[in-house]
Scaffold this motif. Sequence first.
Motif, mmCIF file in Angstrom:
data_model
loop_
_atom_site.group_PDB
_atom_site.id
_atom_site.type_symbol
_atom_site.label_atom_id
_atom_site.label_comp_id
_atom_site.label_asym_id
_atom_site.label_seq_id
_atom_site.Cartn_x
_atom_site.Cartn_y
_atom_site.Cartn_z
ATOM 1 N N ALA A 33 0.973 -1.389 0.100
ATOM 2 C CA ALA A 33 -0.015 -0.027 0.196
ATOM 3 C C ALA A 33 0.818 1.320 0.040
ATOM 4 C CB ALA A 33 -1.035 -0.038 1.148
ATOM 5 N N ILE A 34 1.964 1.076 0.662
ATOM 6 C CA ILE A 34 3.145 2.088 0.592
ATOM 7 C C ILE A 34 4.344 1.627 -0.219
ATOM 8 C CG2 ILE A 34 4.716 3.751 1.997
ATOM 9 C CD1 ILE A 34 2.148 3.494 4.299
ATOM 10 N N PRO A 35 4.852 2.414 -1.115
ATOM 11 C CA PRO A 35 6.047 2.046 -1.950
ATOM 12 C C PRO A 35 7.153 2.081 -1.119
ATOM 13 C CG PRO A 35 4.592 3.678 -3.045
ATOM 14 C CD PRO A 35 4.165 3.714 -1.771
ATOM 15 N N THR A 36 8.035 1.128 -1.249
ATOM 16 C CA THR A 36 9.181 0.711 -0.208
ATOM 17 C C THR A 36 10.542 1.644 -1.194
ATOM 18 O OG1 THR A 36 9.746 -1.150 -1.365
ATOM 19 C CG2 THR A 36 8.657 -1.218 0.743
ATOM 20 N N LEU A 37 10.156 2.630 -2.045
ATOM 21 C CA LEU A 37 11.185 3.124 -2.743
ATOM 22 C C LEU A 37 12.097 4.128 -1.646
ATOM 23 C CD1 LEU A 37 12.261 3.937 -5.674
ATOM 24 C CD2 LEU A 37 10.845 6.062 -5.577
ATOM 25 N N GLY A 38 13.326 3.884 -1.772
ATOM 26 C CA GLY A 38 14.113 4.687 -0.901
ATOM 27 C C GLY A 38 14.456 4.001 0.654
ATOM 28 N N GLN A 39 13.971 2.920 0.785
ATOM 29 C CA GLN A 39 14.169 2.003 1.691
ATOM 30 C C GLN A 39 14.853 1.000 1.318
ATOM 31 O OE1 GLN A 39 10.785 0.081 3.625
ATOM 32 N NE2 GLN A 39 11.755 -1.850 3.371
ATOM 33 N N SER A 44 11.172 -8.743 -0.706
ATOM 34 C CA SER A 44 10.474 -8.141 -1.097
ATOM 35 C C SER A 44 8.985 -8.460 -1.301
ATOM 36 C CB SER A 44 10.854 -8.240 -2.647
ATOM 37 O OG SER A 44 10.976 -9.697 -3.154
ATOM 38 N N THR A 45 8.613 -9.621 -0.696
ATOM 39 C CA THR A 45 7.389 -10.289 -0.496
ATOM 40 C C THR A 45 6.818 -9.975 0.775
ATOM 41 O OG1 THR A 45 8.029 -12.297 -1.706
ATOM 42 C CG2 THR A 45 6.090 -12.784 -0.159
ATOM 43 N N LEU A 46 7.391 -9.448 1.757
ATOM 44 C CA LEU A 46 6.781 -9.521 2.926
ATOM 45 C C LEU A 46 7.087 -8.038 3.751
ATOM 46 C CD1 LEU A 46 7.790 -12.760 4.978
ATOM 47 C CD2 LEU A 46 5.463 -12.175 3.696
ATOM 48 N N ASP A 47 8.059 -7.110 3.405
ATOM 49 C CA ASP A 47 8.407 -5.875 3.917
ATOM 50 C C ASP A 47 7.192 -4.886 3.606
ATOM 51 O OD1 ASP A 47 10.895 -6.763 4.649
ATOM 52 O OD2 ASP A 47 12.096 -5.083 3.447
ATOM 53 N N THR A 48 6.645 -4.248 4.757
ATOM 54 C CA THR A 48 5.503 -3.654 4.582
ATOM 55 C C THR A 48 5.829 -2.330 5.636
ATOM 56 O OG1 THR A 48 4.144 -5.429 4.485
ATOM 57 C CG2 THR A 48 3.204 -3.302 4.989
ATOM 58 N N ILE A 49 5.828 -1.130 5.113
ATOM 59 C CA ILE A 49 6.007 0.265 5.794
ATOM 60 C C ILE A 49 4.589 0.447 6.726
ATOM 61 C CG2 ILE A 49 6.087 2.756 5.857
ATOM 62 C CD1 ILE A 49 8.040 2.209 3.243
ATOM 63 N N GLY A 50 4.696 0.793 8.034
ATOM 64 C CA GLY A 50 3.767 0.877 8.986
ATOM 65 C C GLY A 50 4.013 2.205 9.848
ATOM 66 N N PHE A 51 3.183 2.699 10.564
ATOM 67 C CA PHE A 51 3.191 3.775 11.521
ATOM 68 C C PHE A 51 2.880 3.395 13.095
ATOM 69 C CE2 PHE A 51 -0.077 4.778 7.919
ATOM 70 C CZ PHE A 51 1.181 4.878 6.837
#
Length: 239
Positions: A33-39, A44-51
């Motif tokens: 839902a949030i691009p991982t560009l710059g991280q 690649s299958t599981l990384d998810t940015i959260g808050f």
Amino acid sequence: MQIPLALGVQTGGSVIRPAAYCGIFAMKPTYNAIPTLGQKTVSSTLDTIGFFARSIPDLQLPADAFSLCDDQHPEKVCLRDVSIALVKTPMWSHAGPGTIHAMQKTAVILQNHGVRVEEVSLPDDFDDTDTLTRSQNAIIGAETALAFHEEYHSHKDDLDVSIRNLLENHFKHADAEKARREALDKLAHLRTVFNTIAAKYSVIIAPSAVDEAPMGLGDMGSPVFNTMWTWYTYLLSWG
């Protein structure tokens, strides 16, 4: 709380578990839902940015900043029309007294407000925790090795020993990519099973941590209760 908002990346449980330990709120959105560009991506299958935030309304601030939108506009719902599944998961034997009490208290509060709460056991497909763990490790191992391939061969001594060990263990297994594909096939099967269960309920509640946070900084606690939800939000996003 000194910092009102923070970002985190969950591969296994690095958003919802620390939030539970600190008594704050967290949100791990649907995969991608949030691009991982710059991280620096690990999996690649599981990384998810959260808050992380101090309240649920505050979670709306980064959600708006990243243009997260619901598929449908949320509407007011009468509590008596809400159905909640209480899922202890096959990992329930790991739960400590704090987690057990929190789950019990949650059910009582909801029922006292007229919400229908049902304790739901997952099918036998989910009971083999060793297989689930191996599947996770196959995915993370193969994708971490790819993510850190250049760093390992150019300056591996600068990498954390845990990363080096993971890569070196991966390099010893010639069938690592085959194991990753089989793991993804396994998760695709579990997706269809879980979708059928989830469709019956408005909300699913499950533990976010084994117990209260361990003392000190040397132990970040077990992610045993987090892994399957990281998988399912990935799979459901493709369903």
